[in-house]
Design a protein around this motif. Structure first.
Motif, PDB file in Angstrom:
ATOM      1  N   UNK A  75      -2.512  35.045 -21.462  1.00 57.92           N
ATOM      2  CA  UNK A  75      -3.349  34.227 -22.342  1.00 57.92           C
ATOM      3  C   UNK A  75      -1.896  33.454 -22.713  1.00 57.92           C
ATOM      4  N   UNK A  76      -0.812  33.928 -22.458  1.00 55.67           N
ATOM      5  CA  UNK A  76       0.281  32.954 -22.906  1.00 55.67           C
ATOM      6  C   UNK A  76       0.824  32.593 -21.314  1.00 55.67           C
ATOM      7  N   UNK A  77       1.646  30.516 -21.105  1.00 56.38           N
ATOM      8  CA  UNK A  77       1.619  30.769 -20.022  1.00 56.38           C
ATOM      9  C   UNK A  77       2.897  29.631 -20.364  1.00 56.38           C
ATOM     10  N   UNK A  78       4.191  29.524 -19.842  1.00 56.49           N
ATOM     11  CA  UNK A  78       5.176  28.160 -19.912  1.00 56.49           C
ATOM     12  C   UNK A  78       5.590  27.664 -18.601  1.00 56.49           C
ATOM     13  N   UNK A  79       5.755  26.144 -19.069  1.00 54.89           N
ATOM     14  CA  UNK A  79       6.691  25.622 -17.270  1.00 54.89           C
ATOM     15  C   UNK A  79       7.600  25.768 -17.636  1.00 54.89           C
ATOM     16  N   UNK A 155       3.209  26.356 -23.073  1.00 51.38           N
ATOM     17  CA  UNK A 155       4.047  25.689 -23.037  1.00 51.38           C
ATOM     18  C   UNK A 155       4.880  24.463 -21.758  1.00 51.38           C
ATOM     19  N   UNK A 156       4.921  23.801 -22.236  1.00 47.59           N
ATOM     20  CA  UNK A 156       5.718  22.956 -21.096  1.00 47.59           C
ATOM     21  C   UNK A 156       7.099  21.962 -21.395  1.00 47.59           C
ATOM     22  N   UNK A 157       7.821  22.665 -20.794  1.00 47.15           N
ATOM     23  CA  UNK A 157       8.772  21.685 -21.361  1.00 47.15           C
ATOM     24  C   UNK A 157       9.187  20.901 -20.907  1.00 47.15           C
ATOM     25  N   UNK A 158       9.035  19.451 -21.182  1.00 49.82           N
ATOM     26  CA  UNK A 158       9.642  17.788 -20.272  1.00 49.82           C
ATOM     27  C   UNK A 158       9.136  18.234 -18.801  1.00 49.82           C
ATOM     28  N   UNK A 159       7.051  18.309 -19.671  1.00 48.50           N
ATOM     29  CA  UNK A 159       6.846  17.924 -17.691  1.00 48.50           C
ATOM     30  C   UNK A 159       6.450  16.546 -16.803  1.00 48.50           C
ATOM     31  N   UNK A 160       6.940  15.912 -17.722  1.00 46.44           N
ATOM     32  CA  UNK A 160       7.493  14.385 -16.101  1.00 46.44           C
ATOM     33  C   UNK A 160       9.128  14.337 -16.106  1.00 46.44           C
ATOM     34  N   UNK A 161       9.820  14.545 -16.560  1.00 48.04           N
ATOM     35  CA  UNK A 161      11.050  14.668 -16.615  1.00 48.04           C
ATOM     36  C   UNK A 161      10.696  14.210 -15.245  1.00 48.04           C
ATOM     37  N   UNK A 162      11.742  12.591 -14.775  1.00 42.09           N
ATOM     38  CA  UNK A 162      11.849  12.770 -13.529  1.00 42.09           C
ATOM     39  C   UNK A 162      11.011  12.009 -12.581  1.00 42.09           C
ATOM     40  N   UNK A 163       9.854  11.760 -13.202  1.00 45.45           N
ATOM     41  CA  UNK A 163       8.574  11.619 -12.701  1.00 45.45           C
ATOM     42  C   UNK A 163       8.416  10.552 -11.956  1.00 45.45           C
ATOM     43  N   UNK A 164       7.602   9.626 -10.717  1.00 46.31           N
ATOM     44  CA  UNK A 164       7.284   8.445 -10.949  1.00 46.31           C
ATOM     45  C   UNK A 164       6.267   8.033 -11.751  1.00 46.31           C
ATOM     46  N   UNK A 165       5.849   6.978 -12.161  1.00 49.79           N
ATOM     47  CA  UNK A 165       5.088   6.610 -12.529  1.00 49.79           C
ATOM     48  C   UNK A 165       3.253   7.822 -12.346  1.00 49.79           C
ATOM     49  N   UNK A 166       2.964   6.993 -11.285  1.00 47.36           N
ATOM     50  CA  UNK A 166       2.110   7.527 -10.553  1.00 47.36           C
ATOM     51  C   UNK A 166       1.564   9.013 -11.106  1.00 47.36           C
ATOM     52  N   UNK A 167       2.652   9.890 -10.930  1.00 46.82           N
ATOM     53  CA  UNK A 167       3.063  11.502 -10.878  1.00 46.82           C
ATOM     54  C   UNK A 167       2.727  11.596 -12.472  1.00 46.82           C
ATOM     55  N   UNK A 168       3.407  11.001 -13.205  1.00 47.12           N
ATOM     56  CA  UNK A 168       3.747  11.356 -14.695  1.00 47.12           C
ATOM     57  C   UNK A 168       2.290  10.989 -14.864  1.00 47.12           C
ATOM     58  N   UNK A 169       1.272  10.006 -14.747  1.00 51.60           N
ATOM     59  CA  UNK A 169       0.077   9.589 -15.097  1.00 51.60           C
ATOM     60  C   UNK A 169      -1.141  10.908 -14.516  1.00 51.60           C
ATOM     61  N   UNK A 170      -0.608  11.169 -13.363  1.00 47.59           N
ATOM     62  CA  UNK A 170      -1.529  12.244 -13.019  1.00 47.59           C
ATOM     63  C   UNK A 170      -1.239  13.578 -14.192  1.00 47.59           C
ATOM     64  N   UNK A 171      -0.203  13.612 -13.693  1.00 48.62           N
ATOM     65  CA  UNK A 171       0.433  15.216 -15.075  1.00 48.62           C
ATOM     66  C   UNK A 171      -0.390  15.100 -16.736  1.00 48.62           C
ATOM     67  N   UNK A 172       0.106  13.422 -17.391  1.00 45.85           N
ATOM     68  CA  UNK A 172      -1.151  13.358 -17.936  1.00 45.85           C
ATOM     69  C   UNK A 172      -2.867  13.321 -18.176  1.00 45.85           C
ATOM     70  N   UNK A 173      -3.157  13.072 -17.690  1.00 48.37           N
ATOM     71  CA  UNK A 173      -4.562  13.790 -17.212  1.00 48.37           C
ATOM     72  C   UNK A 173      -5.242  14.692 -17.228  1.00 48.37           C
ATOM     73  N   UNK A 174      -4.508  16.251 -15.517  1.00 45.66           N
ATOM     74  CA  UNK A 174      -4.657  16.947 -15.815  1.00 45.66           C
ATOM     75  C   UNK A 174      -4.198  18.014 -17.292  1.00 45.66           C
ATOM     76  N   UNK A 175      -3.471  17.143 -17.805  1.00 40.74           N
ATOM     77  CA  UNK A 175      -3.308  17.745 -19.671  1.00 40.74           C
ATOM     78  C   UNK A 175      -4.771  18.042 -20.020  1.00 40.74           C
ATOM     79  N   UNK A 176      -4.717  16.251 -20.875  1.00 39.81           N
ATOM     80  CA  UNK A 176      -6.115  16.031 -21.056  1.00 39.81           C
ATOM     81  C   UNK A 176      -7.640  16.983 -20.740  1.00 39.81           C
ATOM     82  N   UNK A 177      -7.747  16.791 -19.405  1.00 37.19           N
ATOM     83  CA  UNK A 177      -8.581  17.550 -18.510  1.00 37.19           C
ATOM     84  C   UNK A 177      -8.813  18.552 -19.264  1.00 37.19           C
ATOM     85  N   UNK A 178      -7.808  19.353 -19.167  1.00 37.93           N
ATOM     86  CA  UNK A 178      -7.783  21.149 -19.903  1.00 37.93           C
ATOM     87  C   UNK A 178      -7.563  21.421 -21.295  1.00 37.93           C
TER      88      UNK A 178
END
Length: 306
Positions: A75-79, A155-178
């Motif tokens: 039920x609980x997961x973390x990154x 729980x996501x700790x700095x999930x897009x730190x150091x990412x290029x804009x394309x991958x950061x956008x993709x991660x935001x989309x994943x979060x929204x979708x889920x």
């Protein structure tokens, strides 16, 4: 039932408080932002919620269960921010192993590994090893790992730190979708990103809870954020104060004005604003309904009296 409930939560190291009597009550729903300066206690809070460390005092429950309860398995997961995969094992084999650790067996574990890879659009790298992936792709694989078993809380700790804009956008989309089935609590210094994703914001500073607020909840007051191009800012400020039903106008150092006014159902204020700008031939850069998350959290630090 609360998603996360902390009562007088404290953690100290060698007598120095890292978390100091924090009270938090969060419910499931839209992503939740956890923000604060370095050393505010964000990572310590995540570590306590995951059961990595124990609090010095106070109470913590997740989904009504104490931290570490077997009932929270799956039920609980973390990154964690610096999470890494085994560089010498294939992506698929590692995700399959994590699925097996959650109790899935054989075909079910294999299907779950491919399911989460599909969620992050990386089925094509299933047989690859992590060391062959870009940083952005590796981060997406780590998020796939966090989504194994369809947890209720991630729980996501700095999930897009150091990412290029394309991958950061993709991660935001994943979060929204889920987000319809999983509640994400996201710790980040990127306020613009959190503003796009989150509704509720928890702000920690020096181990204490300073603010807990909803960004989009309807209130009795509303805001317009106006950013000007080159103009006489004092004259602009004075003209804005002359608009009907204005409660307050605050100016920041970067040609930005925040206009506060009672919530209204029509666009009278906007019409007045455009009329004033046109009358004086003042060029604006942008007009936004509401305030930025940065202004909401730190308005008192830059506002000039009106």
């Amino acid at each position: 039932m609360n998603l996360i409930h902390c009562k007088q939560l404290s953690k100290s190291y060698n007598g120095k408080p890292v978390l100091d009597k924090v009270d938090i009550s969060l419910v499931a729903g839209a992503p939740i932002a956890l923000v604060g300066p370095n050393g505010a206690g964000k990572t310590t809070l995540f570590s306590i919620l995951c059961g990595y460390i124990k609090p010095s005092a106070g109470e913590v429950t997740i989904l009504g269960e104490p931290v570490g309860s077997p009932k929270l398995q799956g039920l609980l997961s973390a990154l964690p921010q610096d999470a890494q995969l085994d560089p010498d094992s294939s992506i698929f084999s590692q995700l399959k192993l994590f699925a097996e650790l959650q109790g899935m067996k054989g075909k079910a574990a294999k299907q779950e590994a491919m399911r989460v890879l599909e969620l992050v659009d990386l089925v094509n790298v299933a047989k690859a090893k992590p060391k062959s992936l870009s940083h952005g792709m590796s981060k997406r694989v780590s998020i796939a790992q966090a989504l194994i078993g369809s947890p209720k809380l991630v729980l996501l700790d700095e999930p897009t730190a150091g990412l290029d804009p394309a991958n950061a956008k993709k991660i935001r989309e994943i979060v929204r979708d889920q987000s319809e089935r999983t509640t994400f609590v996201i710790s980040s210094h990127n306020l613009d990103e959190l503003e796009k994703l989150c509704d509720q914001v928890i702000y920690l500073e020096r181990g204490q809870l300073k603010q807990s607020l909803s960004i989009h909840t309807a209130q009795d007051v509303d805001y317009l954020t106006l950013i000007m191009k080159k103009a006489d800012m004092a004259a602009v400020h004075q003209a804005l104060l002359g608009l009907t039903a204005i409660t307050k106008v605050s100016q920041s150092a970067n040609n930005q004005f925040i206009i506060e006014y009672p919530t209204q159902s029509d666009f009278t204020l906007e019409q007045q604003l455009f009329s004033v700008l046109a009358q004086h031939q003042w060029q604006y850069k942008s007009i936004m309904k509401g305030r930025t998350l940065e202004d909401t959290l730190f308005a008192s630090e830059f506002e000039h009296a009106t």
